[in-house]
Design a protein around this motif. Sequence first.
Motif, short mmCIF file in Angstrom:
data_model
loop_
_atom_site.label_atom_id
_atom_site.label_comp_id
_atom_site.label_asym_id
_atom_site.label_seq_id
_atom_site.Cartn_x
_atom_site.Cartn_y
_atom_site.Cartn_z
N MET A 1 2.13 15.87 -9.75
CA MET A 1 1.63 15.00 -8.68
C MET A 1 1.15 13.67 -9.27
SD MET A 1 1.03 14.73 -5.39
CE MET A 1 0.97 16.38 -4.70
N ILE A 2 1.34 12.62 -8.50
CA ILE A 2 0.83 11.29 -8.85
C ILE A 2 -0.34 11.01 -7.93
CG2 ILE A 2 1.35 8.82 -8.88
CD1 ILE A 2 4.29 9.68 -9.47
N TYR A 3 -1.45 10.56 -8.49
CA TYR A 3 -2.66 10.33 -7.70
C TYR A 3 -3.05 8.86 -7.73
CZ TYR A 3 -3.31 15.41 -7.79
OH TYR A 3 -3.14 16.77 -7.65
N PHE A 4 -3.24 8.28 -6.55
CA PHE A 4 -3.87 6.98 -6.42
C PHE A 4 -5.36 7.25 -6.23
CE2 PHE A 4 0.48 6.22 -5.09
CZ PHE A 4 0.79 5.03 -5.71
N VAL A 5 -6.16 6.80 -7.19
CA VAL A 5 -7.58 7.20 -7.22
C VAL A 5 -8.48 5.98 -7.09
CG1 VAL A 5 -9.38 8.26 -8.65
CG2 VAL A 5 -7.08 9.24 -8.62
N GLY A 6 -9.47 6.09 -6.23
CA GLY A 6 -10.48 5.05 -6.10
C GLY A 6 -11.53 5.20 -7.19
N ALA A 7 -11.69 4.16 -7.99
CA ALA A 7 -12.63 4.20 -9.12
C ALA A 7 -14.06 3.89 -8.70
CB ALA A 7 -12.19 3.22 -10.20
N GLY A 8 -14.26 3.52 -7.43
CA GLY A 8 -15.59 3.13 -6.99
C GLY A 8 -15.91 1.71 -7.42
N PRO A 9 -17.14 1.26 -7.19
CA PRO A 9 -17.50 -0.14 -7.44
C PRO A 9 -17.80 -0.48 -8.90
CG PRO A 9 -19.38 1.04 -6.58
CD PRO A 9 -18.23 2.01 -6.54
N GLY A 10 -17.85 0.53 -9.76
CA GLY A 10 -18.09 0.23 -11.17
C GLY A 10 -19.00 1.21 -11.89
N ASP A 11 -20.02 1.68 -11.20
CA ASP A 11 -20.91 2.68 -11.79
C ASP A 11 -20.14 4.00 -11.89
OD1 ASP A 11 -22.83 4.58 -12.39
OD2 ASP A 11 -24.26 3.93 -10.87
N HIS A 79 -7.48 2.50 -9.08
CA HIS A 79 -7.81 1.25 -8.41
C HIS A 79 -9.32 1.15 -8.22
CE1 HIS A 79 -3.80 -0.24 -7.12
NE2 HIS A 79 -3.46 1.03 -7.23
N THR A 80 -9.84 -0.07 -8.24
CA THR A 80 -11.27 -0.25 -8.03
C THR A 80 -11.64 0.02 -6.57
OG1 THR A 80 -10.84 -2.60 -7.77
CG2 THR A 80 -11.71 -1.88 -9.88
N GLY A 81 -12.90 0.38 -6.36
CA GLY A 81 -13.39 0.62 -5.01
C GLY A 81 -12.63 1.74 -4.34
N ASP A 82 -12.15 1.48 -3.14
CA ASP A 82 -11.30 2.42 -2.42
C ASP A 82 -9.90 1.84 -2.36
OD1 ASP A 82 -11.24 4.85 -0.35
OD2 ASP A 82 -10.01 3.20 0.42
N PRO A 83 -8.88 2.64 -2.64
CA PRO A 83 -7.51 2.10 -2.69
C PRO A 83 -7.04 1.47 -1.39
CG PRO A 83 -7.60 4.27 -3.70
CD PRO A 83 -8.92 4.06 -3.04
N SER A 84 -7.65 1.84 -0.25
CA SER A 84 -7.17 1.34 1.03
C SER A 84 -7.62 -0.09 1.32
CB SER A 84 -7.64 2.26 2.16
OG SER A 84 -9.04 2.17 2.34
N LEU A 85 -8.55 -0.62 0.54
CA LEU A 85 -9.04 -1.98 0.75
C LEU A 85 -8.56 -2.89 -0.38
CD1 LEU A 85 -12.72 -1.41 1.94
CD2 LEU A 85 -10.80 -2.23 3.31
N TYR A 86 -7.63 -3.79 -0.07
CA TYR A 86 -7.12 -4.75 -1.05
C TYR A 86 -6.63 -4.06 -2.32
CZ TYR A 86 -9.72 -7.56 2.26
OH TYR A 86 -10.19 -8.11 3.43
N GLY A 87 -6.06 -2.86 -2.14
CA GLY A 87 -5.62 -2.08 -3.30
C GLY A 87 -4.18 -2.29 -3.68
N ALA A 88 -3.38 -2.92 -2.81
CA ALA A 88 -1.95 -3.16 -3.07
C ALA A 88 -1.22 -1.88 -3.42
CB ALA A 88 -1.78 -4.20 -4.18
N ILE A 89 -1.58 -0.78 -2.73
CA ILE A 89 -0.90 0.49 -3.02
C ILE A 89 0.34 0.70 -2.15
CG2 ILE A 89 -3.00 1.59 -3.87
CD1 ILE A 89 -3.17 3.10 -1.21
N GLY A 90 0.47 -0.08 -1.07
CA GLY A 90 1.58 0.14 -0.15
C GLY A 90 2.93 0.06 -0.80
#
Length: 248
Positions: A1-11, A79-90
């Motif tokens: 499986m390939i996972y697109f993962v949100g890394a959160g804001p930095g912490d 990806h930083t934050g959540d991938p659905s916001l400005y993540g360019a995952i499409g």
Amino acid sequence: MIYFVGAGPGDPELLTVKAWRLLQQADLVIYAGSLVPFQVMDCCRADAQKVNSAPLALEEIVKLMVEYHQRQQLVVRLHTGDPSLYGAIGEQMRALDEVGLPYEIVPGVSSFLAAAAAVRKEYTVPGGSQTVIITRLAGRTPVPPEQALSALAQHRGSMAIFLSVGLAEQVQQELLQAYPPATPVAVVERASQPAERVLRGTLGGLAKLIQAAGITKTALILVGDFLTGEGTSLLYDRKFTHEYRAGS
């Protein structure tokens, strides 16, 4: 499986449990090097292959994913934050669809949520704004005309503006078409990270505030009365009746 993962804001402590587990298991981690802090990358397995996506084109990123998947190795696209916001995952997902590879999206804590925590405010204030507008100013990436900042400002909701701190004067000019100059603003740089900074002011002085601080990127602009307004929810009011409690 390939996972697109949100890394959160930095912490790194704001990684979800699932995100942390996948980073511990991943054989390949492709990460946004200009944005993902090294503290988050330290959560990866020590022997994992770590590739900075900053100098890569889409085709190169997808090629790496395909190669590791064909070896039956676990791939994380971080990806930083959540991938659905400005993540360019499409476009990445479409490319994987074309070659028939499975993938899953793991949401993360967005920086607009970490920014609200930094200023200790809620975007939706009882008796005040019940709308949160997440947007950006048009730059090299265009924005539909009907979603121009000046148009969205007409709603006078709570705003979290991404990717626009380097265009502070234009942000200020567009917002002033709807918000009064005295509208409270906050600029949150590197929310949740050790270098976090919070600047507060009013819309009329937004550009000068940002310029004086020397902030050019990695910051959100928050706008709205929620930054100073206070309200009391009816939910816990003793006189308020709802499904689980009779008012007195």
